[in-house]
Design an enzyme around this catalytic site. Sequence first.
Site: not given
Ligand code: BES
Ligand code: ZN
Ligand code: MN
Length: 495
Positions: A273, A284, A345, A347
């Site tokens: 990230k 998370d 991750e 899912r």
């Molecule tokens: N934990 C994150 C989602 C998230 C983002 C929760 C902001 C709370 C605040 C999740 O694991 C994630 O990184 N999702 C990605 C999915 C993408 C890679 C398809 C996302 O939302 O960017």
């Molecule tokens: Zn996550």
């Molecule tokens: Mn993630």
Amino acid sequence: MLAIRLVTDPAERDPLVLPVRPAGDAQEHPELVAVARPPAAELADEATALLSMARLTGEAGETHLTLRPGRAPSRLVLLGVGDGGDGDWRRAGAALARATAHETCITLLMPVDVTSEALGALAEGLWLASYRFRMPPTAQRPADGDDEADGPAEVVLVVADPQQHEGALERARITAETTRLARDLTNMPSSVKCPQWFVERIRPEAERAGLTVTVREPGQLAAEGFGGILAVGGGSARGPRLLELSWAPENATTHVVLVGKGITFDTGGISIKPREAMVLMRKDMAGAAAVVAATLGAAAMKLPVRITTLAPLAENMVSGTAFRPGDVVRHYGGITSETTNSDAEGRLVLADALAYAVSELGPDLVVDLATLTGANAVALGKHTGALYSDDDTLAAGFLAAVDAAGERAWRLPLPADYVPYLRSDIADLYSAPLQGAGSVTAALFLREFLGDLRDRWLHVDMSAPSWAYGDQHELVSGATGWGVRSLLRWLPDLA
Ligand code: BES
Ligand code: ZN
Ligand code: MN
């Protein structure tokens, strides 16, 4: 938690809190609400005069303090309760906790016709708004005392018949206590919080509540084929766990499985990230915190519903043992996914837990809560979860409970023509399809693991409402505990 007592005849009446509400005609000043134990006529007259002098509206959450040197009571608080709906009372409770945070004991005269639901909502507001996260004490930083009060120490509610409201007050207490537990778990920094820490934090409490606790460690997870949990947890020195809680009362006819995403920190893994996006990723595991806390609450309420709760716990790290983009993961039960992005991750760990629930636990219903995608907030803003289900009745029932609990969710679709986006050439599924709406395709991915139970499934992407970016009504800046209140409203419907 502050103490709340129901009495008919209070010994102490200082400070005294009087509920006020808007007058029928919006042009007029608000009015005092008729209470079970009316104040003396002079005090009522004085309060009525104050309503116009202070230009109050009576809307829920409005507070006004008057100091009365040399007279009793020395402090009079006027508390707006709006139209008196449960949501109004919850807001009023939250505002009252903040307005009287430095008091020892306050006395609130309750309306003569107050419902138990309204009283419970007021109590929830008091308990939830007076929450504050405290780090465990260290030698350098001992436990803080009462230097910064979060609410009054005690609230006395004056009602005609305390007996009538004891049950509602007890339910509100359990709901608030478990919501506060979910907030504590979610606020805890990941320097402290890892999968094993989560398990150890919950185990004694769960056993005391009469739940059966089963924990799978990495060796066991490998032996049984939980490939998603192992892949995501593989990059961390602090290994993954699958926590399983069971509440199995003898009189239950329905069996529900609750699943919560438990990523104790999400770096994104090799698909790392950006720095700002990572800072809050200790939250998370808010889904796991919510389902676990709600299960403790259900046991405390002795709900006649069988509940099995699964919290797949893992830390998504960047290291030489981390899983890679392009890897193929074999989930519990055999479905495979091609990792398109190691940041998708949640899912992967949920897929294992859902497949296990369906094949081994024989539930009537499956619900999962997960901080699954940033797209949740893109679609619905910062306060509203995204609900998915193929069953209209199930979805409507859950949304009604969410609403009654004072939380927010909105149903989004699972369109059939997005399903092909999931198909990979080298595995059954792409973990994160390259097309489609992020929160929707994540839900479609999860649905693949429900087998025959896909119509008996509810999923909430709660990334957005899991966190509050400031104090607002019963929410306090930080983790919200989203989902605990909704689940504890909804679970009794299954009995
Ligand atoms: N934990 C994150 C989602 C998230 C983002 C929760 C902001 C709370 C605040 C999740 O694991 C994630 O990184 N999702 C990605 C999915 C993408 C890679 C398809 C996302 O939302 O960017
Ligand atoms: Zn996550
Ligand atoms: Mn993630």
